[in-house]
Design a protein around this motif. Structure first.
Motif, mmCIF file in Angstrom:
data_model
loop_
_atom_site.group_PDB
_atom_site.id
_atom_site.type_symbol
_atom_site.label_atom_id
_atom_site.label_comp_id
_atom_site.label_asym_id
_atom_site.label_seq_id
_atom_site.Cartn_x
_atom_site.Cartn_y
_atom_site.Cartn_z
ATOM 1 N N GLN A 129 1.223 -20.558 20.014
ATOM 2 C CA GLN A 129 1.063 -19.320 20.785
ATOM 3 C C GLN A 129 0.928 -18.184 19.629
ATOM 4 N N PRO A 130 -0.377 -17.724 19.849
ATOM 5 C CA PRO A 130 -0.506 -16.679 18.959
ATOM 6 C C PRO A 130 -0.058 -15.421 18.999
ATOM 7 N N PHE A 131 0.220 -14.715 17.884
ATOM 8 C CA PHE A 131 0.585 -13.408 17.943
ATOM 9 C C PHE A 131 -0.398 -12.133 17.851
ATOM 10 N N ALA A 132 -0.266 -11.271 18.620
ATOM 11 C CA ALA A 132 -1.149 -10.121 18.631
ATOM 12 C C ALA A 132 -1.265 -9.332 17.394
ATOM 13 N N LEU A 133 0.143 -9.145 17.065
ATOM 14 C CA LEU A 133 0.208 -8.044 15.929
ATOM 15 C C LEU A 133 1.453 -8.680 14.816
ATOM 16 N N MET A 134 1.300 -8.215 13.595
ATOM 17 C CA MET A 134 2.484 -8.675 12.834
ATOM 18 C C MET A 134 3.229 -7.310 12.238
ATOM 19 N N LEU A 135 4.188 -6.992 12.549
ATOM 20 C CA LEU A 135 4.865 -5.657 12.075
ATOM 21 C C LEU A 135 5.901 -6.118 10.736
ATOM 22 N N HIS A 136 5.596 -5.218 9.800
ATOM 23 C CA HIS A 136 6.357 -5.422 8.549
ATOM 24 C C HIS A 136 6.946 -4.234 8.307
ATOM 25 N N GLY A 137 8.531 -4.537 8.213
ATOM 26 C CA GLY A 137 9.398 -3.180 8.655
ATOM 27 C C GLY A 137 9.913 -2.820 7.489
ATOM 28 N N GLY A 138 9.326 -3.207 6.180
ATOM 29 C CA GLY A 138 9.944 -2.361 4.772
ATOM 30 C C GLY A 138 10.510 -3.789 3.785
ATOM 31 N N ASP A 139 10.427 -3.306 2.427
ATOM 32 C CA ASP A 139 10.562 -4.215 1.405
ATOM 33 C C ASP A 139 9.272 -5.296 1.633
ATOM 34 N N GLN A 140 8.251 -4.807 1.803
ATOM 35 C CA GLN A 140 7.159 -5.815 1.725
ATOM 36 C C GLN A 140 6.776 -6.350 0.411
ATOM 37 N N VAL A 141 7.196 -5.576 -0.571
ATOM 38 C CA VAL A 141 7.438 -6.144 -1.886
ATOM 39 C C VAL A 141 8.550 -5.707 -2.557
ATOM 40 N N TYR A 142 9.014 -6.363 -3.531
ATOM 41 C CA TYR A 142 10.160 -5.836 -4.409
ATOM 42 C C TYR A 142 9.804 -5.706 -5.571
ATOM 43 N N ALA A 143 9.541 -4.034 -5.912
ATOM 44 C CA ALA A 143 8.932 -3.942 -7.002
ATOM 45 C C ALA A 143 10.112 -3.455 -8.298
ATOM 46 N N ASP A 144 11.436 -3.951 -8.013
ATOM 47 C CA ASP A 144 12.396 -3.436 -8.851
ATOM 48 C C ASP A 144 11.999 -3.813 -10.516
ATOM 49 N N GLU A 145 11.232 -4.552 -10.660
ATOM 50 C CA GLU A 145 11.014 -5.200 -11.818
ATOM 51 C C GLU A 145 9.744 -4.350 -12.654
ATOM 52 N N VAL A 146 9.085 -3.567 -11.919
ATOM 53 C CA VAL A 146 7.796 -3.042 -12.610
ATOM 54 C C VAL A 146 8.514 -2.158 -13.651
ATOM 55 N N THR A 147 9.384 -1.605 -13.627
ATOM 56 C CA THR A 147 9.795 -0.341 -14.549
ATOM 57 C C THR A 147 10.170 -1.162 -16.054
ATOM 58 N N ARG A 148 10.397 -2.586 -16.038
ATOM 59 C CA ARG A 148 10.774 -3.325 -17.079
ATOM 60 C C ARG A 148 9.416 -3.218 -18.130
ATOM 61 N N GLY A 149 9.709 -3.327 -19.526
ATOM 62 C CA GLY A 149 8.599 -3.455 -20.303
ATOM 63 C C GLY A 149 7.755 -2.551 -20.747
ATOM 64 N N HIS A 150 8.194 -1.232 -20.250
ATOM 65 C CA HIS A 150 7.749 0.013 -20.970
ATOM 66 C C HIS A 150 8.832 0.912 -21.551
ATOM 67 N N PRO A 151 8.723 1.617 -22.621
ATOM 68 C CA PRO A 151 9.785 2.284 -23.289
ATOM 69 C C PRO A 151 10.320 3.450 -22.600
ATOM 70 N N LEU A 152 9.309 4.064 -21.555
ATOM 71 C CA LEU A 152 9.881 5.077 -21.026
ATOM 72 C C LEU A 152 10.694 4.539 -19.764
ATOM 73 N N SER A 153 10.387 3.499 -19.246
ATOM 74 C CA SER A 153 11.286 3.035 -17.756
ATOM 75 C C SER A 153 11.984 2.052 -18.041
ATOM 76 N N ASP A 154 12.210 1.579 -19.242
ATOM 77 C CA ASP A 154 13.087 0.155 -19.383
ATOM 78 C C ASP A 154 14.446 0.428 -18.884
#
Ligand SMILES: [Fe+2]
Length: 477
Positions: free
Chosen positions: A128-153
């Protein structure tokens, strides 16, 4: 080092706005650098894609087009027909998801386990199809993006004092690429991709779309050059991948075209979806700034028939956290947990703001005599609460999280359930009660889950789909 994607990603449908009986949509594509995605084909027209952003090995493209908002329809792309259940006028079904990832190692999880609930949601749509999909936060977990760079390690424990402009430019590049890698991987997951090509999405961010606790961290961190580079990269990526756009070109649903905050509202027949931005303007002392409050005041003053869904990325109603917080402030080791609690509306530091938003919701409900439903994720548990708004009206708080984030230990659910006995009364005369989901004994369910909201003959109900316990009985809203 962005990894070239073997297969193009998309279409990912995003709802820009509902206007003049039409759904204004953006279809997002990620293709290898040098390739051009085919146009979206509609009866009598073919709409070409526009390039939005270039990465080392890939380019992000968008097609803006419209479909009817009063009946089911379809579009064609790359030789395939995609059915869209676009009728927003009568009976309809909405899916609500949150927390699509985990803080550590999310990119390395085994796909079928990670996306088991997405797979269930896809099967549900087929029935039974959905008309819309609501995404309420933490669509991506970016916690590790800061790793691997000397300024943000060492973010957020330590940030360099005076990084050079060259080092900062290098950091921005690093972060931009890391965000790309994560979004590209998320949107390439077959379960999500199948749904996103057929169900228009609406998204609002929470902290992990930036970093854990963004806005509740010390100003020496968020205000630092590294902190600002992180926020800038997260924001550009949020606009690009979650809203299909770039700064200066926000869709019509956004309250502030300049993007000082990224709160938005959709007005559909008998349905308002209101999604304040609880991150862009957040500080340790305030959850929203003047922009966010202006939007909320304007919506509270507007006549809106039918039902209001308030997407609050962190729950509007919850147990009495202030006691717990007082204990944690006293114990240095608990600092991290104090920051987590400070992220909540119920924090001692946000008490006045919490009262203000609850007062606005009460006014909203009483203005048109309709109940208001707050939907939230964030805690990786399923639960619900009710606040008596007076005159027979109620604010329902539905919490559904996460779609991919695994649940915390059952003991934590029991502990929160015990805390809920204390009750909470921020607005005199409007007590808050935490209640079990239909058919559940405990107040908090420690299982992955998503929420299904359904309107039939004008009446709304909600069901949670729980990973182990299955679908709950409907809760009338
Ligand atoms: Fe989360």
């Amino acid at each position: 080092m962005s990894h070239p994607n073997p297969h193009p990603v998309g279409p990912i449908l995003l709802l820009d706005d509902v206007a003049d009986g039409r759904m204004i949509l953006s279809a997002l594509f990620i293709v290898a650098a040098g390739d051009v995605p085919p146009p979206v084909e509609l009866p009598g027209s073919a709409v070409p894609a526009v390039a939005l952003a270039d990465y080392a090995h890939a380019t992000v493209w968008r097609v803006r087009f419209a479909l009817p908002a009063d009946r089911a329809s379809s579009y064609r792309w790359n030789g395939e027909t995609f059915e869209v259940a676009g009728d927003l006028t009568g009976d309809l079904r909405l899916a609500y998801v949150s927390c699509n990832g985990e803080e550590i190692g999310d990119m390395d999880r085994e796909g079928s386990e990670r996306n088991a609930m997405w797979s269930r949601l896809r099967d549900d749509h087929r029935r039974q199809p959905f008309a819309l999909m609501l995404h309420g936060g933490d669509q991506v977990y970016a916690d590790e993006v800061t790793r691997g760079h000397p300024l943000s390690d060492e973010w957020p424990d330590h940030v360099p004092d005076n990084p050079s402009p060259e080092a900062l430019a290098d950091l921005r590049d690093h972060l931009r690429t890391r965000f790309f890698d994560r979004y590209a991987a998320l949107y390439a997951a077959p379960e999500l991709a199948w749904l996103a090509a057929r169900v228009p999405s609406l998204m609002q961010w929470d902290d992990h779309d930036i970093c854990d606790g963004w806005g509740s961290l010390r100003p020496s961190r968020t205000g630092s050059a590294v902190g600002q580079a992180l926020f800038g990269a997260a924001r550009d990526s949020f606009l690009l991948f979650q809203h299909g756009t770039v700064a200066g070109d926000l869709p019509g649903r956004f309250a502030d075209p300049a993007g000082g905050h990224l709160g938005w509202t959709i007005h559909a027949p008998g349905l308002r979806i209101l999604a304040p931005d609880l991150r862009s303007e957040r500080t340790r002392r305030t959850i929203m700034g003047t922009g966010g409050w202006d939007m909320m005041e304007a919506e509270a003053g507007r006549a809106a028939q039918g039902h209001t869904l308030l997407m609050s990325s962190v729950p509007l109603l919850g147990p009495r956290m202030s006691l717990l917080e007082a204990v944690m402030v006293a114990i240095p080791r608990m600092q991290k947990y104090e920051d987590d609690l400070r992220d909540q509306w119920q924090s001692r530091s946000h008490r006045d703001e919490w009262r203000r938003v609850l007062g606005l919701v009460r006014d909203m409900a009483q203005k048109d005599g309709h109940d208001v439903t707050a939907i939230s994720g964030e805690i990786h548990l399923a639960t619900r609460a009710v606040m008596d708004l007076g005159k027979g009206l109620h604010l329902h708080q539905l919490v559904a999280s996460g779609i991919a984030h695994r649940a915390p230990p059952k003991g934590w659910a029991r502990f929160l359930g015990a805390l809920a006995w204390l009750g909470e009364n921020p607005l005199p005369g409007h007590p808050i009660r935490i209640k079990p989901l239909p058919g559940q004994r405990g107040r908090y369910v420690a299982e992955r889950n998503f929420l299904v909201l359904e309107r039939r003959s004008g009446d709304w109900d909600a069901r949670w789909n729980l990973e182990i316990s299955g679908l709950t009985a409907p809760l009338a809203l």
